[in-house]
Design a protein around this motif. Structure first.
Motif, PDB file in Angstrom:
ATOM      1  N   VAL A   1      -0.783  -5.731  -7.276  1.00 54.49           N
ATOM      2  CA  VAL A   1      -0.474  -6.792  -6.299  1.00 54.49           C
ATOM      3  C   VAL A   1       1.256  -7.139  -6.231  1.00 54.49           C
ATOM      4  O   VAL A   1       1.613  -6.995  -5.236  1.00 54.49           O
ATOM      5  CB  VAL A   1      -1.011  -8.280  -6.918  1.00 54.49           C
ATOM      6  CG1 VAL A   1      -0.612  -9.337  -5.801  1.00 54.49           C
ATOM      7  CG2 VAL A   1      -2.523  -8.149  -6.942  1.00 54.49           C
ATOM      8  N   ALA A   2       1.655  -6.845  -7.141  1.00 54.43           N
ATOM      9  CA  ALA A   2       3.435  -7.182  -7.387  1.00 54.43           C
ATOM     10  C   ALA A   2       3.967  -5.912  -6.413  1.00 54.43           C
ATOM     11  O   ALA A   2       4.948  -6.080  -5.540  1.00 54.43           O
ATOM     12  CB  ALA A   2       3.825  -7.163  -8.564  1.00 54.43           C
ATOM     13  N   GLN A   3       3.414  -4.633  -6.845  1.00 59.68           N
ATOM     14  CA  GLN A   3       3.895  -3.501  -6.315  1.00 59.68           C
ATOM     15  C   GLN A   3       3.744  -3.224  -4.841  1.00 59.68           C
ATOM     16  O   GLN A   3       4.282  -2.244  -4.239  1.00 59.68           O
ATOM     17  CB  GLN A   3       3.799  -2.190  -7.138  1.00 59.68           C
ATOM     18  CG  GLN A   3       4.485  -2.548  -8.510  1.00 59.68           C
ATOM     19  CD  GLN A   3       4.343  -1.386  -9.662  1.00 59.68           C
ATOM     20  OE1 GLN A   3       3.256  -0.388  -9.289  1.00 59.68           O
ATOM     21  NE2 GLN A   3       4.922  -1.297 -10.731  1.00 59.68           N
ATOM     22  N   ALA A   4       2.448  -3.842  -4.561  1.00 62.44           N
ATOM     23  CA  ALA A   4       2.193  -3.767  -2.970  1.00 62.44           C
ATOM     24  C   ALA A   4       3.093  -4.517  -1.968  1.00 62.44           C
ATOM     25  O   ALA A   4       3.680  -4.278  -1.084  1.00 62.44           O
ATOM     26  CB  ALA A   4       0.869  -4.319  -2.751  1.00 62.44           C
ATOM     27  N   VAL A   5       3.669  -5.507  -2.836  1.00 58.98           N
ATOM     28  CA  VAL A   5       4.908  -6.217  -2.109  1.00 58.98           C
ATOM     29  C   VAL A   5       6.078  -5.729  -2.097  1.00 58.98           C
ATOM     30  O   VAL A   5       7.034  -5.449  -1.309  1.00 58.98           O
ATOM     31  CB  VAL A   5       4.890  -7.689  -2.455  1.00 58.98           C
ATOM     32  CG1 VAL A   5       6.031  -8.321  -1.868  1.00 58.98           C
ATOM     33  CG2 VAL A   5       3.474  -8.302  -2.111  1.00 58.98           C
TER      34      VAL A   5
END
Length: 273
Positions: free
Chosen positions: A95-99
């Motif tokens: 989730v974090a690295q998608a942003v």
């Protein structure tokens, strides 16, 4: 021990399958396969007390995703997730690295079950970093020293304690543990946390605690006031302490079935000034 993507995962630790385990029960609630009959049996007993228990598990995961999106949207690029549990996609780093592909995430747990599956936690973007630290939340020094190998502790870190502290009673120093971890993180860091409560279903919650205690688990459900105490001295992100599924619902991930009454748990995010 800090595990990185290139490390060999040691799966030789003995796993106790004679009694239910919270991480494996959580996996069963989410429909996973990394659990044993003893976990499923206790899970069914919990469902008999409150059929929304699987919904609670999914709501906690959805909170993690929403809070992670909020934090990355506000510039946070480092996460320390303690009490990781058995991996279920999408994990926090996804989730974090998608942003923010450059985000760095350290997972921490002391459970051999989680260690056996930790390779699934180590598949991140090439721009960022992911790692797994085997340590207990009750040993903040070991947690922080492991995290320091991957995270820059001079820059803000989001500390994730989702569905964890209701297994640590006050007499075991739950509040001191959180204070100790936050004291080792710099100004601008955040605490993201959820916690089960007896506030809405006192009879069912008391019965569940009795069953889990008899099976060997330590459970410490807290009131809203008890949960809010973990955020003493922090600047709460709006809407503050709230029922877990009502924290920034506009960030997505509605959970089927969560409208069947109030979810008996709280969630909040706070910033270290």
């Amino acid at each position: 021990m800090t595990v990185r993507p290139t490390d060999r995962i040691d799966k030789t630790d003995e796993i106790d399958t004679s009694r239910p385990h919270p991480a494996r029960m959580y996996d069963w609630y989410l429909g996973g396969r990394d659990n044993y009959p003893v976990d499923a049996e206790m899970g069914r007993q919990m469902l008999a007390l409150d059929p929304r228990v699987p919904v609670m598990a999914r709501v906690n995961r959805a909170f993690t995703h929403r809070a992670t999106r909020w934090l990355t949207g506000h510039g946070v690029r480092q996460f320390l997730d303690i009490g990781t549990g058995i991996p279920t996609e999408p994990n926090l780093h996804r989730v974090a690295q998608a942003v923010a592909p450059e985000a760095r995430v350290v997972y921490c747990d002391n459970d051999p079950v989680v260690l056996a599956h930790s390779a699934a936690l180590l598949r991140g973007t090439p721009q960022g970093a992911t790692a797994y630290v085997r340590a207990d939340v009750r040993d903040p020094d070991a947690v922080i020293e492991g995290a320091r190998q991957v995270l820059d502790l001079t820059r803000p870190v989001a500390l994730s304690l989702v569905a964890l502290l209701h297994f640590v009673p006050d007499e075991d120093g739950a509040h001191e543990l959180v204070d100790g971890l936050l004291s080792r993180l710099p100004t601008g860091s955040y605490l993201m946390m959820t916690h089960a409560t007896t506030d809405f279903t006192p009879e069912e919650s008391t019965a569940a605690v009795e069953k889990l205690t008899a099976a060997g688990s330590t459970v410490a459900l807290r009131s809203r006031t008890g949960f809010a105490r973990f955020f003493t001295g922090l600047d709460l992100v709006e809407p503050g302490v709230t029922v877990v599924d009502r924290w920034h619902p506009e960030l997505g991930e509605p959970v089927p079935g969560q409208d069947d009454g109030t979810i008996p748990g709280y969630g909040a995010v706070g910033r270290k000034p």
